[in-house]
Design a protein around this motif. Structure first.
Motif, PDB file in Angstrom:
ATOM      1  N   ILE A  57      48.419  29.430  78.540  1.00 53.52           N
ATOM      2  CA  ILE A  57      47.938  30.555  79.113  1.00 53.52           C
ATOM      3  C   ILE A  57      48.642  30.823  80.240  1.00 53.52           C
ATOM      4  O   ILE A  57      49.104  32.149  80.378  1.00 53.52           O
ATOM      5  N   ALA A  58      49.036  29.874  81.178  1.00 53.21           N
ATOM      6  CA  ALA A  58      49.805  30.424  82.453  1.00 53.21           C
ATOM      7  C   ALA A  58      51.164  30.788  81.806  1.00 53.21           C
ATOM      8  O   ALA A  58      52.005  31.878  82.434  1.00 53.21           O
ATOM      9  N   ARG A  59      51.738  30.102  81.211  1.00 52.81           N
ATOM     10  CA  ARG A  59      53.264  30.215  80.598  1.00 52.81           C
ATOM     11  C   ARG A  59      53.236  31.613  79.947  1.00 52.81           C
ATOM     12  O   ARG A  59      54.250  32.464  80.256  1.00 52.81           O
ATOM     13  N   LEU A  60      52.472  32.008  79.067  1.00 54.54           N
ATOM     14  CA  LEU A  60      52.429  33.268  78.401  1.00 54.54           C
ATOM     15  C   LEU A  60      52.048  34.527  79.166  1.00 54.54           C
ATOM     16  O   LEU A  60      51.748  35.550  78.631  1.00 54.54           O
ATOM     17  N   SER A  61      51.327  34.141  80.336  1.00 52.63           N
ATOM     18  CA  SER A  61      51.138  35.198  81.375  1.00 52.63           C
ATOM     19  C   SER A  61      52.134  35.722  81.732  1.00 52.63           C
ATOM     20  O   SER A  61      52.053  37.122  82.319  1.00 52.63           O
ATOM     21  N   ASP A  62      53.315  35.299  81.779  1.00 54.24           N
ATOM     22  CA  ASP A  62      54.726  35.929  82.342  1.00 54.24           C
ATOM     23  C   ASP A  62      55.253  36.744  81.063  1.00 54.24           C
ATOM     24  O   ASP A  62      55.330  36.289  80.079  1.00 54.24           O
ATOM     25  N   LYS A  63      55.122  38.127  81.507  1.00 52.27           N
ATOM     26  CA  LYS A  63      55.566  39.084  80.383  1.00 52.27           C
ATOM     27  C   LYS A  63      56.782  38.939  80.005  1.00 52.27           C
ATOM     28  O   LYS A  63      56.884  38.946  78.596  1.00 52.27           O
ATOM     29  N   LEU A  64      57.627  38.388  80.529  1.00 51.39           N
ATOM     30  CA  LEU A  64      59.144  38.060  80.037  1.00 51.39           C
ATOM     31  C   LEU A  64      59.104  36.928  79.120  1.00 51.39           C
ATOM     32  O   LEU A  64      59.849  36.660  77.952  1.00 51.39           O
ATOM     33  N   ILE A  65      58.446  35.882  79.402  1.00 46.71           N
ATOM     34  CA  ILE A  65      58.433  34.691  78.569  1.00 46.71           C
ATOM     35  C   ILE A  65      57.644  35.052  77.189  1.00 46.71           C
ATOM     36  O   ILE A  65      57.674  34.610  76.223  1.00 46.71           O
ATOM     37  N   SER A  66      56.461  35.896  77.641  1.00 49.78           N
ATOM     38  CA  SER A  66      55.662  36.195  76.281  1.00 49.78           C
ATOM     39  C   SER A  66      56.480  37.246  75.347  1.00 49.78           C
ATOM     40  O   SER A  66      56.233  37.019  74.093  1.00 49.78           O
ATOM     41  N   LYS A  67      57.324  38.112  75.942  1.00 51.75           N
ATOM     42  CA  LYS A  67      58.230  38.853  75.017  1.00 51.75           C
ATOM     43  C   LYS A  67      59.186  38.047  74.463  1.00 51.75           C
ATOM     44  O   LYS A  67      59.285  38.203  73.289  1.00 51.75           O
ATOM     45  N   GLN A  68      59.888  37.138  74.960  1.00 51.88           N
ATOM     46  CA  GLN A  68      60.638  35.928  74.353  1.00 51.88           C
ATOM     47  C   GLN A  68      60.051  35.399  72.979  1.00 51.88           C
ATOM     48  O   GLN A  68      60.526  35.148  72.224  1.00 51.88           O
ATOM     49  N   HIS A  69      58.992  34.892  73.683  1.00 50.15           N
ATOM     50  CA  HIS A  69      57.959  34.073  72.415  1.00 50.15           C
ATOM     51  C   HIS A  69      57.592  35.172  71.389  1.00 50.15           C
ATOM     52  O   HIS A  69      57.620  34.441  70.171  1.00 50.15           O
ATOM     53  N   GLY A 108      51.826  40.871  86.208  1.00 52.70           N
ATOM     54  CA  GLY A 108      50.807  41.491  86.227  1.00 52.70           C
ATOM     55  C   GLY A 108      50.577  42.809  85.309  1.00 52.70           C
ATOM     56  O   GLY A 108      51.266  42.787  84.432  1.00 52.70           O
ATOM     57  N   SER A 109      49.630  43.629  85.634  1.00 51.94           N
ATOM     58  CA  SER A 109      49.413  44.616  84.878  1.00 51.94           C
ATOM     59  C   SER A 109      49.471  46.069  85.529  1.00 51.94           C
ATOM     60  O   SER A 109      48.867  46.044  86.703  1.00 51.94           O
ATOM     61  N   GLY A 110      50.128  47.069  85.004  1.00 53.53           N
ATOM     62  CA  GLY A 110      49.971  48.313  85.854  1.00 53.53           C
ATOM     63  C   GLY A 110      50.887  48.287  86.688  1.00 53.53           C
ATOM     64  O   GLY A 110      51.194  49.457  87.763  1.00 53.53           O
ATOM     65  N   THR A 133      54.238  41.927  94.538  1.00 54.86           N
ATOM     66  CA  THR A 133      54.347  40.342  94.731  1.00 54.86           C
ATOM     67  C   THR A 133      53.678  39.731  96.052  1.00 54.86           C
ATOM     68  O   THR A 133      53.619  38.556  96.230  1.00 54.86           O
ATOM     69  N   SER A 134      53.117  40.639  96.905  1.00 49.46           N
ATOM     70  CA  SER A 134      52.287  40.275  98.055  1.00 49.46           C
ATOM     71  C   SER A 134      50.896  39.623  97.903  1.00 49.46           C
ATOM     72  O   SER A 134      50.393  39.016  98.802  1.00 49.46           O
ATOM     73  N   ARG A 135      50.497  39.805  96.756  1.00 50.52           N
ATOM     74  CA  ARG A 135      49.171  39.275  96.311  1.00 50.52           C
ATOM     75  C   ARG A 135      49.235  38.783  95.061  1.00 50.52           C
ATOM     76  O   ARG A 135      49.919  39.117  94.170  1.00 50.52           O
ATOM     77  N   GLN A 136      48.312  37.894  94.671  1.00 50.20           N
ATOM     78  CA  GLN A 136      48.030  37.181  93.239  1.00 50.20           C
ATOM     79  C   GLN A 136      47.548  38.194  92.468  1.00 50.20           C
ATOM     80  O   GLN A 136      46.220  38.305  92.632  1.00 50.20           O
ATOM     81  N   TYR A 137      48.138  38.776  91.400  1.00 50.47           N
ATOM     82  CA  TYR A 137      47.361  39.502  90.458  1.00 50.47           C
ATOM     83  C   TYR A 137      46.528  38.638  89.683  1.00 50.47           C
ATOM     84  O   TYR A 137      46.887  37.554  89.117  1.00 50.47           O
ATOM     85  N   GLY A 138      45.323  39.392  89.205  1.00 46.74           N
ATOM     86  CA  GLY A 138      44.463  38.841  88.468  1.00 46.74           C
ATOM     87  C   GLY A 138      43.396  37.743  88.937  1.00 46.74           C
ATOM     88  O   GLY A 138      42.368  37.486  88.313  1.00 46.74           O
ATOM     89  N   ARG A 139      43.407  37.405  90.217  1.00 44.99           N
ATOM     90  CA  ARG A 139      42.664  36.711  91.030  1.00 44.99           C
ATOM     91  C   ARG A 139      41.151  37.147  91.055  1.00 44.99           C
ATOM     92  O   ARG A 139      40.419  36.327  90.685  1.00 44.99           O
ATOM     93  N   TYR A 146      48.208  34.129  85.915  1.00 46.32           N
ATOM     94  CA  TYR A 146      49.105  35.025  86.509  1.00 46.32           C
ATOM     95  C   TYR A 146      49.407  34.325  87.694  1.00 46.32           C
ATOM     96  O   TYR A 146      50.552  34.537  88.189  1.00 46.32           O
ATOM     97  N   GLY A 147      48.486  33.237  88.396  1.00 52.85           N
ATOM     98  CA  GLY A 147      49.217  32.752  89.648  1.00 52.85           C
ATOM     99  C   GLY A 147      50.359  31.832  89.554  1.00 52.85           C
ATOM    100  O   GLY A 147      50.663  31.217  90.603  1.00 52.85           O
ATOM    101  N   ALA A 148      50.477  31.425  88.303  1.00 51.62           N
ATOM    102  CA  ALA A 148      51.617  30.402  88.039  1.00 51.62           C
ATOM    103  C   ALA A 148      53.043  30.869  88.048  1.00 51.62           C
ATOM    104  O   ALA A 148      54.044  30.583  87.612  1.00 51.62           O
ATOM    105  N   VAL A 149      52.700  32.501  87.328  1.00 50.75           N
ATOM    106  CA  VAL A 149      53.974  33.119  87.421  1.00 50.75           C
ATOM    107  C   VAL A 149      54.939  33.425  88.398  1.00 50.75           C
ATOM    108  O   VAL A 149      54.366  33.974  89.306  1.00 50.75           O
ATOM    109  N   VAL A 150      56.152  33.134  88.481  1.00 49.68           N
ATOM    110  CA  VAL A 150      57.213  33.527  89.274  1.00 49.68           C
ATOM    111  C   VAL A 150      57.564  34.874  89.304  1.00 49.68           C
ATOM    112  O   VAL A 150      58.095  35.397  88.132  1.00 49.68           O
ATOM    113  N   PRO A 151      56.954  35.782  90.297  1.00 48.63           N
ATOM    114  CA  PRO A 151      57.324  37.317  89.906  1.00 48.63           C
ATOM    115  C   PRO A 151      58.925  37.731  90.184  1.00 48.63           C
ATOM    116  O   PRO A 151      59.577  37.151  90.855  1.00 48.63           O
TER     117      PRO A 151
END
Length: 193
Positions: A57-69, A108-110, A133-139, A146-151
């Protein structure tokens, strides 16, 4: 102690530990969620936010990794190409920003900036990215992955149909490797079709 009383206690404990998520659920669906024994799709999503800590879930919350997957799993389906990605929006090539593109973040989204006809403000792009990037999206929504994703920031082409409108978007929800729910959204209104 009966299984029914155990479930009731688990339910009350979960309500007490996650009041924000429960209140938001009630406000949206006008019903008390059954988190201990979820039956509906939305109850299962709430259960997942609270209890499921699968690292995928954390890995695929990264939109770039999710797209690659997605591209690896479904190579026959065309995906919007990533034209550039990086950590600093000030490094986006000037020529790229002269095209019709969308500047996005992966965490994140939006978080999107739509650029048309070469009209852009690099400082605005940088300011938006710094804000995003100043706040954690999804909290607030319990979307802990989303907290594990490097922005990162990335750029994709701005797609338009032949009529000049945004294309229809498909959101495919996959469970245990099977597509279980497909949502179709009008590209211009971002509402369900």
């Amino acid at each position: 102690m009966t299984s029914e009383s155990i479930l009731r206690k688990a339910q009350l404990l979960t309500y007490g530990l996650h009041p924000n998520l429960v209140i938001r659920y009630i406000a949206h669906f006008r019903a008390l969620p059954n988190i201990a024994m979820p039956g509906s799709y939305n109850e299962k999503m709430l259960w997942r936010k609270i209890f499921d800590r699968n690292p995928e879930i954390a890995r695929l919350s990264d939109k770039l990794i999710s797209k690659q997957h997605f591209c690896e799993q479904c190579p026959e389906i065309k995906s919007i190409p990533v034209l550039w990605e990086g950590l600093d929006p000030l490094e986006i090539p000037h020529d790229l920003l002269q095209a019709d593109v969308v500047v996005k973040t992966n965490h994140g989204s939006g978080f999107n900036i739509f650029l048309r006809n070469g009209n852009y403000d690099r400082q605005l792009i940088n300011s938006c990215f710094q804000n995003w990037t100043s706040r954690q999206y999804g909290r607030w929504n319990g979307e802990w992955g989303y907290g594990a994703v490097v922005p990162k920031i990335y750029v994709e082409p701005f797609l338009l149909s032949d009529s000049g409108s945004a294309p229809i978007a498909l959101f495919v929800h996959v469970f245990s490797g099977c597509a279980m729910l497909v949502e179709v959204f009008d590209g211009d209104s971002h509402g369900p079709v």
